[in-house]
Design a protein around this motif. Structure first.
Motif, PDB file in Angstrom:
ATOM      1  N   LEU A 105       0.828  -1.206   0.000  1.00  0.00           N
ATOM      2  CA  LEU A 105       0.000   0.000   0.000  1.00  0.00           C
ATOM      3  C   LEU A 105       0.860   1.253   0.000  1.00  0.00           C
ATOM      4  N   PHE A 106       1.943   1.234   0.767  1.00  0.00           N
ATOM      5  CA  PHE A 106       2.842   2.390   0.818  1.00  0.00           C
ATOM      6  C   PHE A 106       3.422   2.684  -0.565  1.00  0.00           C
ATOM      7  N   TYR A 107       3.924   1.656  -1.234  1.00  0.00           N
ATOM      8  CA  TYR A 107       4.544   1.873  -2.543  1.00  0.00           C
ATOM      9  C   TYR A 107       3.513   2.270  -3.598  1.00  0.00           C
ATOM     10  N   LEU A 108       2.282   1.778  -3.462  1.00  0.00           N
ATOM     11  CA  LEU A 108       1.236   2.198  -4.397  1.00  0.00           C
ATOM     12  C   LEU A 108       0.939   3.687  -4.257  1.00  0.00           C
ATOM     13  N   VAL A 109       0.943   4.164  -3.011  1.00  0.00           N
ATOM     14  CA  VAL A 109       0.687   5.590  -2.776  1.00  0.00           C
ATOM     15  C   VAL A 109       1.815   6.437  -3.346  1.00  0.00           C
TER      16      VAL A 109
END
Length: 280
Positions: free
Chosen positions: A105-109
């Motif tokens: 989720l962090f890298y998608l953001v």
């Protein structure tokens, strides 16, 4: 005794001065040319000095919708600012503990920062068209700009909570505070200056965003789009006057945010001293 400075110091100082000139030279040039006389043009040398083009800016314009676009950019900036602060705080609190899929989720953001802005604008516009929704600055434009401001807000909140002293929360819980009371009366007041920084990022990044708004604003331009349109049909220094006023407005907004952060820090320090005196 004054410390002797070597040649490298002056070379670095000169390089820094050139860097500052490179950053602010175009803005200073536009500001100077905006004070041209009534017969002034778009280039040097200046033909007189006056406030003619600033007065002209407030008169009825033959082309464009300057003040309507300004109101739209201001409203959109405030919407993005509030949403960015709220979501960033919620995301920062959520990421304080590891959970399944948190890394993905962090890298998608963060990935939205490296995707070309014009592709984001095109993609959001296409999605709204496919869903048969109106492409409008308050909906599609708002969503496109959040893909730009939220990652910055989240990164700031991650840094803030990484340095946050959890003993304050433990003390509040020991005194019988609920989770919501702890967040409201302990966590939020402590991180308030950082929230002002997130709000500043959210507003300023939205206020002057062009690429992510280009294909998502619909029929009504925001201020950056209006200025871009004016460059093709306005051939007088009134365009420079507009640029000068918008720059001054941005500087005033930044100054107000910095002043608010300073006042909050001062209040927090004063409250801490009062509490310490009360314990003695």
């Amino acid at each position: 005794m004054l410390e002797q400075r070597g040649r490298s110091f002056y070379l670095l100082a000169g390089f820094f001065a050139l860097f500052i000139l490179f950053l602010y030279g175009p803005t200073i040039t536009i500001a100077i040319l905006s004070f041209q006389g009534p017969k002034g043009g778009l280039t040097f040398p200046m033909n007189g000095v006056s406030l003619h083009w600033f007065h002209n800016l407030f008169e009825q314009q033959a082309v464009g919708d300057i003040w309507g676009s300004f109101r739209r950019s201001l409203a959109l900036g405030l919407m993005v600012m509030v949403t960015t602060v709220i979501v960033s705080v919620m995301g920062g609190l959520a990421f304080r503990k590891r959970f399944k899929g948190s890394g993905v989720l962090f890298y998608l953001v963060i990935t939205s920062l490296i995707i070309p802005s014009i592709l984001i604008s095109l993609g959001v516009g296409l999605i709204f068209n496919q869903l048969d929704l109106d492409v409008h600055w308050t909906t599609s434009g708002f969503g496109a700009q959040l893909t730009w401001t939220l990652p910055f807000g989240l990164l700031i909140m991650f840094a803030v909570f990484n340095r946050f002293d959890k003993t304050y929360e433990e003390a509040a819980r020991d005194l019988g505070a609920t989770s919501w009371q702890t967040i409201r009366h302990v966590v939020l007041p402590i991180i308030a200056p950082s929230l002002i920084g997130v709000a500043l990022f959210g507003f300023t990044l939205s206020y002057d965003e062009f690429a992510r708004t280009l294909l998502t604003a619909g029929s009504y331009n925001t201020l950056p789009l209006e200025i871009f349109g004016m460059t093709t049909n306005v051939t007088s220094p009134v365009l420079y006057a507009l640029g000068t006023l918008t720059t001054v407005f941005s500087l005033v907004v930044i100054a107000l945010f910095i002043l608010s952060a300073w006042l909050l820090n001062r209040k927090h320090a004063s409250t801490g001293n009062d509490s310490g005196n009360g314990l003695v």
